[in-house]
Write an enzyme that holds these catalytic residues in place. Structure first.
Site, mmCIF file in Angstrom:
data_model
loop_
_atom_site.group_PDB
_atom_site.id
_atom_site.type_symbol
_atom_site.label_atom_id
_atom_site.label_comp_id
_atom_site.label_asym_id
_atom_site.label_seq_id
_atom_site.Cartn_x
_atom_site.Cartn_y
_atom_site.Cartn_z
ATOM 1 N N LEU A 98 0.896 -1.008 -0.181
ATOM 2 C CA LEU A 98 -0.662 -0.531 -0.090
ATOM 3 C C LEU A 98 0.597 0.724 0.076
ATOM 4 O O LEU A 98 2.050 1.592 0.684
ATOM 5 C CB LEU A 98 -0.698 -0.029 0.479
ATOM 6 C CG LEU A 98 -1.853 -0.803 1.218
ATOM 7 C CD1 LEU A 98 -2.565 -1.104 2.815
ATOM 8 C CD2 LEU A 98 -2.781 -1.299 0.638
ATOM 9 N N ASP A 99 0.416 2.208 -0.220
ATOM 10 C CA ASP A 99 1.111 3.547 -1.068
ATOM 11 C C ASP A 99 1.216 3.877 1.136
ATOM 12 O O ASP A 99 0.360 3.650 2.232
ATOM 13 C CB ASP A 99 0.149 4.404 -1.052
ATOM 14 C CG ASP A 99 0.143 4.800 -2.595
ATOM 15 O OD1 ASP A 99 1.010 3.372 -3.046
ATOM 16 O OD2 ASP A 99 -0.685 5.226 -3.072
ATOM 17 N N ARG A 100 2.165 4.877 1.344
ATOM 18 C CA ARG A 100 2.227 5.166 2.602
ATOM 19 C C ARG A 100 1.213 6.385 3.464
ATOM 20 O O ARG A 100 0.969 5.791 3.981
ATOM 21 C CB ARG A 100 3.574 6.245 2.864
ATOM 22 C CG ARG A 100 3.670 6.837 3.582
ATOM 23 C CD ARG A 100 5.175 8.012 3.906
ATOM 24 N NE ARG A 100 5.021 8.467 5.277
ATOM 25 C CZ ARG A 100 4.970 9.406 5.746
ATOM 26 N NH1 ARG A 100 4.794 10.955 3.978
ATOM 27 N NH2 ARG A 100 5.293 10.135 6.717
#
Length: 312
Positions: A152-154
């Site tokens: 997942l993106d930050r």
């Protein structure tokens, strides 16, 4: 300047790794593809200009740069074609603590499923090393072979699945490669006018002019998202998003293209200046659940986040 291959932060589990995991961080390695004069210290300083010469000198003195057999390398060690060098990734500046905690939702002999908070990167990258989900979990649970099966993106919170059993990892990874995973996200954004829900949005996504964003262009669609409306409260709506493809920033770009960028999105529709360590406005995007048929048992499995989005 030497060319090299750097496959990541950890070798294959069945390969010999001459350095142990250090405080949750697995050693990195690189291959040398040509012989160079000047010694190891010069090579490292030229290859990694963001690391100070003093930093590399200290690592060499501590015996934390080694060859494939585990022999410590010195500042004047020869740089030869075919060498593999192992070292620890370190940051020159102290990391800013990320004041949000992950939660483990499930663990068995094959998988660990975590509920990631906003702002915490999944893996080490850039200025983040110890303050990442992978390193935190390795350190806490003593799982040297822990590897995320997806990321997942930050900025995105929610469910992340890890493998910690190399013998079965490939079977779970193949589920993502075959798109046999059912992923559901939730997002807060403005109401979308003129659409009957649910509907499917398709577009052709390509790399944008800036390396960290994507854009759409004319042509055969390569991304697809099913959009459902859950509820509306004034000027904000909550959506359930089903990505049928897995393009980088797909949900963020699709919602922006629909005229309803996800609340607090700093990339879409316009990339804003970096907010650094400002944790006051998390992206209102949540990986709510992941479901699949277990490749080992055939049983259906589903893991759901316990987090909630923040209505303004």
């Amino acid at each position: 300047m030497s060319r090299f291959v750097r496959p990541g932060h950890q070798a294959q589990a069945n390969a010999f790794v001459p350095l142990p995991i250090k405080d949750g961080v697995a050693p990195s390695y690189l291959w040398i593809t040509e012989t160079l004069a000047g010694g190891m210290l010069r090579f490292l300083c030229e290859r990694f200009p963001d690391v100070s010469p003093e930093g590399w000198t200290a690592r060499l003195a501590r015996g934390e740069v080694v060859d494939a057999e585990g022999r410590a390398l010195a500042a004047d060690s020869h740089v030869r074609q075919g060498m593999r060098i192992w070292y620890y990734r370190e940051l020159e500046e102290p990391e800013t603590p990320i004041p949000f905690e992950e939660k483990v939702l499930f663990q068995d002999e094959h998988l660990l499923v975590a509920d990631k908070p906003h702002f915490l990167p999944t893996i080490p990258t850039g200025r983040f090393l110890h303050e990442t989900l992978l390193v935190r979990l390795k350190r806490q649970y003593d799982l040297p072979h822990l590897t995320p099966i997806h990321r997942l993106d930050r900025e995105t919170a929610g469910v992340v699945i890890f493998s910690h059993n190399p013998a079965t990892r490939g079977k779970y990874q193949s589920l993502f490669q075959k798109r046999a995973i059912r992923k559901v996200y939730e997002a807060l954004a403005a109401p979308i006018a003129g659409r009957a829900f649910p509907f499917t949005y398709r577009s052709r996504m390509v790399d944008g002019e800036k390396f960290f964003v994507m854009k759409e262009e004319a042509g055969e669609p390569n991304s697809e998202t099913l959009v459902e409306l859950i509820e509306e409260r004034g000027k904000v709506a909550r959506y359930r998003l089903h990505p049928h493809t897995g393009r980088k920033h797909q949900l963020r770009l699709h919602m922006a293209s629909l005229g309803a960028p996800i609340l607090n999105d700093a990339f879409y529709p316009v990339a804003l200046p970096c907010k650094g360590d400002d944790f006051s406005a998390p992206l209102q995007l949540l990986a709510r659940s992941i479901a699949f048929d277990d490749p080992l048992t055939g049983e259906p499995r589903e893991f759901a986040s316990e987090r909630a989005l923040d209505w303004p």
